[in-house]
Each structure stands twice: as C-alpha cells, then as structure tokens.
Design a protein around this motif. Structure first.
Motif, PDB file in Angstrom:
ATOM      1  N   GLY A  22       0.723  -1.235   0.064  1.00  0.00           N
ATOM      2  CA  GLY A  22      -0.019  -0.068  -0.078  1.00  0.00           C
ATOM      3  C   GLY A  22       0.891   1.329  -0.275  1.00  0.00           C
ATOM      4  N   SER A  23       1.835   1.110   0.671  1.00  0.00           N
ATOM      5  CA  SER A  23       2.847   2.439   0.778  1.00  0.00           C
ATOM      6  C   SER A  23       3.595   2.764  -0.692  1.00  0.00           C
ATOM      7  N   PHE A  24       3.733   1.545  -1.209  1.00  0.00           N
ATOM      8  CA  PHE A  24       4.432   1.772  -2.475  1.00  0.00           C
ATOM      9  C   PHE A  24       3.460   2.164  -3.448  1.00  0.00           C
ATOM     10  N   VAL A  25       1.990   1.935  -3.410  1.00  0.00           N
ATOM     11  CA  VAL A  25       1.389   2.480  -4.485  1.00  0.00           C
ATOM     12  C   VAL A  25       0.946   3.617  -4.144  1.00  0.00           C
ATOM     13  N   LEU A  26       0.993   4.089  -2.989  1.00  0.00           N
ATOM     14  CA  LEU A  26       0.780   5.496  -2.351  1.00  0.00           C
ATOM     15  C   LEU A  26       1.975   6.283  -3.001  1.00  0.00           C
ATOM     16  N   ALA A  27       2.993   5.678  -2.706  1.00  0.00           N
ATOM     17  CA  ALA A  27       3.931   6.458  -3.198  1.00  0.00           C
ATOM     18  C   ALA A  27       4.379   6.712  -4.586  1.00  0.00           C
ATOM     19  N   LEU A  28       4.109   5.555  -5.406  1.00  0.00           N
ATOM     20  CA  LEU A  28       3.782   5.718  -6.898  1.00  0.00           C
ATOM     21  C   LEU A  28       2.652   6.643  -7.304  1.00  0.00           C
ATOM     22  N   ALA A  29       1.517   6.584  -6.728  1.00  0.00           N
ATOM     23  CA  ALA A  29       0.715   7.664  -6.980  1.00  0.00           C
ATOM     24  C   ALA A  29       0.995   8.890  -6.658  1.00  0.00           C
ATOM     25  N   ALA A  30       1.673   9.074  -5.659  1.00  0.00           N
ATOM     26  CA  ALA A  30       2.135  10.407  -5.118  1.00  0.00           C
ATOM     27  C   ALA A  30       3.220  11.127  -6.238  1.00  0.00           C
ATOM     28  N   TRP A  31       4.274  10.006  -6.630  1.00  0.00           N
ATOM     29  CA  TRP A  31       5.014  10.401  -7.592  1.00  0.00           C
ATOM     30  C   TRP A  31       4.705  10.851  -8.854  1.00  0.00           C
TER      31      TRP A  31
END
Length: 250
Positions: A22-31
């Motif tokens: 989830g953190s990765f997805v959020l980070a990817l989305a944020a990026w």
C-alpha cells in the motif's frame, strides 16, 4: 452450548507485505501526481512566460507607435502653426495691398478729375467755347431734407477776358403724381434766395445748401448759365438727382 473450532493459517508476513504494497502504491501515485503536476505547472508557466513575452512585445510595439504618433502630431502642429502664421502674414499683406490699392485708386480718380478740369480750361480742341458747368454734386446734410451742393464753372478756350453772368437753378421732381419745377427761391436754404452771380476768367466755385420740401420727390437739377450781353448764349445742363447725390455727377 456448542463450541466451534476455526483453523487459520499463520501468515506473519502478510500484514507487512500489505502495508508495504500500500505504501508503494501510495508513493507511486504520489510520484505520478507530482510528475503530472510538475509537468502541468511547467507547461502553464512556459505558456504564461510566452504570453508575458508576447504582451511585452506588443507593449514595445505600441510604445513605438505612440512615439511615432506623438512625433507626427508635433510635426502637424508645427505645420498648422506655420500655415496660420503664413495666413496671418498673407492677410496682413493683402490688407496693406487693398489699402494701398484703394488709396492709389482714390489718388488716380482725383488726378483724373484734376486732369479733366485743367484740360477743360487749357485744351481748346477738347472743349466747348465759353462758360460751362464742370461739376455739380450734392451731399446729404444732417437735417432731413437739406442737401449741400457744390458747383464748379470753367471758361474754356478764351481766357483773355473775364466773363460774368448769373446762374439759375431749378429742382425738377414730382409731387402728388404730377411733375413740378421748383425755382431757386423756393429751395435756397437760410434765406439765400438771391441770384447766383458768376464772374470768372478760368474757373469759379459755388457752394451752399438747398431744402427739399416735404412730399416732393426730386428727379433732376437744371442749371442754366446766363452770361451778360445781348448776344450771349444761354447754357442749360440737367443733372440726374440720384447720380449727383451719389457723388458721381459732373
């Protein structure tokens, strides 16, 4: 009470994995959002910069046009001032020329009158023998019905002796629709009703005032010269009233 037994698998790694995913997805989305936002912001900034540059260029062009327009207005204003001054100078010059022309015409007219006067005296081939009327004119006086007259007699050709005689003036006109002749005694002003006598060798001038009766419409003045001597020839000349009153009679 019945007891149920639930058997579950023990997966201790799943929760960290889910959290990490989830953190990765959020980070990817944020990026992705950052990249998109940055790209949009840069694009809008570049467009804004281009628009600002375009507006600055338009402002510089308008400034150049305004400066050129001001220069043109200044040049036209100078031309207007020049034309106005030229017109003023021309108007003054024309006024001076008109005044000079009027003065020269008056002098020329005066000289012509003097020339005609002296020619009538000294040029036998252009004159009638004997005494004659050189000029008769009228000027309206301040008082209604009163007129000042001027009469000039000359003797042409023969200047060896003085010629005398009398002058008879009659005013011809209309009253009540009928023609009427008024003798000198009826029109002479200030009681100067005695006969006009002349005695001249070259020329003689007469002046005075006449009074036109109320209701009488003048048409002409008849001047009769009656020289002395039985063989003398009477000379009669008629002058139109309107013509001699305008100063053109002679």
């Amino acid at each position: 009470m019945e007891h149920r037994i639930v058997i579950t698998r023990h997966r201790p790694w799943l929760k960290p994995a889910l959290i990490g995913g989830g953190s990765f997805v959020l980070a990817l989305a944020a990026w992705g959002l950052y990249v998109y936002t940055r790209a949009s912001t840069v694009s809008d900034f570049e467009r804004a910069q281009l628009e600002v540059e375009r507006l600055r260029e338009e402002r510089r062009e308008l400034t150049r046009q305004l400066r050129a327009a001001r220069d043109e207005i200044k040049r036209l204003q100078e031309q207007v001032v020049y034309v106005q001054r030229s017109q003023d100078i021309d108007a003054q010059a024309c006024s001076v020329v008109r005044e000079s022309l009027a003065q020269l015409q008056a002098e020329a007219s005066d000289l012509r009158e003097q020339l005609a006067f002296y020619r009538g005296i000294v040029a036998p081939e252009q004159s009638r023998v004997g005494v004659r009327v050189h000029e008769f004119k009228l000027v309206a006086a301040a008082e209604p019905g009163r007129f000042r007259y001027g009469l000039v007699l000359i003797q042409a050709v023969r200047h060896d002796k003085r010629v005398g005689g009398r002058i008879d003036l009659q005013l011809v006109g209309e009253r009540s629709g009928a023609e009427e002749r008024l003798p000198w005694a009826a029109i002479a002003a200030d009681g100067a009703a005695e006969n006009l006598l002349f005695s001249l060798k070259y020329f003689e001038e007469f002046s005075g005032e006449i009074v036109v009766p109320q209701g009488f419409k003048p048409m002409r003045v008849v001047v009769t010269l009656i020289p002395e001597g039985d063989d003398a020839t009477r000379i009669e000349e008629s002058f139109d009233w309107d013509r001699i009153l305008s100063g053109a009679g002679a």
